[in-house]
Write a protein that holds these residues in place. Structure first.
Motif, PDB file in Angstrom:
ATOM      1  N   PHE A  93       4.042  -7.861   1.070  1.00  0.00           N
ATOM      2  CA  PHE A  93       3.390  -6.614   0.694  1.00  0.00           C
ATOM      3  C   PHE A  93       2.076  -6.446   1.449  1.00  0.00           C
ATOM      4  CE2 PHE A  93       0.762  -3.887  -2.050  1.00  0.00           C
ATOM      5  CZ  PHE A  93       1.593  -2.777  -2.106  1.00  0.00           C
ATOM      6  N   ALA A  94       1.325  -7.520   1.597  1.00  0.00           N
ATOM      7  CA  ALA A  94       0.067  -7.459   2.357  1.00  0.00           C
ATOM      8  C   ALA A  94       0.342  -7.056   3.811  1.00  0.00           C
ATOM      9  CB  ALA A  94      -0.657  -8.800   2.299  1.00  0.00           C
ATOM     10  N   LYS A  95       1.366  -7.644   4.412  1.00  0.00           N
ATOM     11  CA  LYS A  95       1.717  -7.278   5.792  1.00  0.00           C
ATOM     12  C   LYS A  95       2.171  -5.829   5.869  1.00  0.00           C
ATOM     13  CE  LYS A  95       4.636 -10.646   6.733  1.00  0.00           C
ATOM     14  NZ  LYS A  95       5.495 -11.691   7.354  1.00  0.00           N
ATOM     15  N   ASN A  96       2.902  -5.381   4.865  1.00  0.00           N
ATOM     16  CA  ASN A  96       3.386  -4.005   4.842  1.00  0.00           C
ATOM     17  C   ASN A  96       2.239  -3.014   4.727  1.00  0.00           C
ATOM     18  OD1 ASN A  96       4.688  -1.558   3.179  1.00  0.00           O
ATOM     19  ND2 ASN A  96       6.256  -2.536   4.449  1.00  0.00           N
ATOM     20  N   MET A  97       1.260  -3.328   3.887  1.00  0.00           N
ATOM     21  CA  MET A  97       0.085  -2.458   3.747  1.00  0.00           C
ATOM     22  C   MET A  97      -0.686  -2.377   5.062  1.00  0.00           C
ATOM     23  SD  MET A  97      -0.047  -1.045   0.762  1.00  0.00           S
ATOM     24  CE  MET A  97      -1.728  -0.447   0.779  1.00  0.00           C
ATOM     25  N   GLU A  98      -0.832  -3.504   5.724  1.00  0.00           N
ATOM     26  CA  GLU A  98      -1.530  -3.527   7.015  1.00  0.00           C
ATOM     27  C   GLU A  98      -0.778  -2.687   8.038  1.00  0.00           C
ATOM     28  OE1 GLU A  98      -2.797  -6.779  10.415  1.00  0.00           O
ATOM     29  OE2 GLU A  98      -2.644  -7.452   8.336  1.00  0.00           O
ATOM     30  N   LYS A  99       0.537  -2.840   8.086  1.00  0.00           N
ATOM     31  CA  LYS A  99       1.363  -2.067   9.026  1.00  0.00           C
ATOM     32  C   LYS A  99       1.221  -0.574   8.767  1.00  0.00           C
ATOM     33  CE  LYS A  99       5.695  -1.376   8.183  1.00  0.00           C
ATOM     34  NZ  LYS A  99       7.138  -1.512   7.938  1.00  0.00           N
ATOM     35  N   LYS A 100       1.334  -0.183   7.511  1.00  0.00           N
ATOM     36  CA  LYS A 100       1.232   1.233   7.174  1.00  0.00           C
ATOM     37  C   LYS A 100      -0.159   1.790   7.490  1.00  0.00           C
ATOM     38  CE  LYS A 100       4.673   1.625   3.456  1.00  0.00           C
ATOM     39  NZ  LYS A 100       5.637   0.844   4.190  1.00  0.00           N
ATOM     40  N   THR A 101      -1.184   0.994   7.247  1.00  0.00           N
ATOM     41  CA  THR A 101      -2.548   1.442   7.520  1.00  0.00           C
ATOM     42  C   THR A 101      -2.751   1.655   9.015  1.00  0.00           C
ATOM     43  OG1 THR A 101      -3.356   0.322   5.556  1.00  0.00           O
ATOM     44  CG2 THR A 101      -4.991   0.876   7.242  1.00  0.00           C
ATOM     45  N   LYS A 102      -2.284   0.723   9.815  1.00  0.00           N
ATOM     46  CA  LYS A 102      -2.419   0.867  11.274  1.00  0.00           C
ATOM     47  C   LYS A 102      -1.619   2.063  11.781  1.00  0.00           C
ATOM     48  CE  LYS A 102      -3.350  -3.915  12.514  1.00  0.00           C
ATOM     49  NZ  LYS A 102      -2.817  -5.127  13.135  1.00  0.00           N
ATOM     50  N   ARG A 103      -0.418   2.204  11.285  1.00  0.00           N
ATOM     51  CA  ARG A 103       0.485   3.237  11.775  1.00  0.00           C
ATOM     52  C   ARG A 103       0.117   4.624  11.258  1.00  0.00           C
ATOM     53  NH1 ARG A 103       6.110   2.520   9.347  1.00  0.00           N
ATOM     54  NH2 ARG A 103       5.067   3.601   7.655  1.00  0.00           N
TER      55      ARG A 103
END
Length: 108
Positions: A85-95
């Protein structure tokens, strides 16, 4: 309760009361079923359908059912949902950090 704690609670419950996890394939089918039940409630509560006699607005219960099976699948496949979930949040924030802010469709 953290996601990790939830995964641990589910694992403990399965081992104490559930005998064992259902197979991954069975749990995937159960997850699909639970999402369908959640969709039915959403359609009746927020969509154009109405509740049938005897049906109840148990939105939270259905969401918890979906979460339960997802936690089961994560446990039995070795997925750390906290990390993912932490990686997913980071991905979504960057994208998407500017994508939605600049979307005129969301400003209505």
């Amino acid at each position: 309760m953290t996601i990790k704690e939830a995964q641990e609670k589910v694992d403990h419950w399965i081992k104490e009361y559930g005998v064992r996890y259902f197979s991954e394939l069975t749990n995937m089918a159960v997850l699909t079923e639970e999402v369908g039940e959640l969709a039915r409630i959403i359609a009746r509560k927020y969509g154009d359908q109405s509740f049938k006699d005897g049906e109840k607005d148990n939105l939270g219960e259905e969401m918890a059912d979906v979460l339960w099976v997802l936690l089961c699948l994560a446990n039995q496949t070795g997925v750390d949902l906290t990390e993912e979930f932490a990686k997913n949040m980071e991905k979504k924030t960057k994208r998407d950090s500017l994508r939605h802010i600049h979307n005129p469709k969301l400003k209505a």
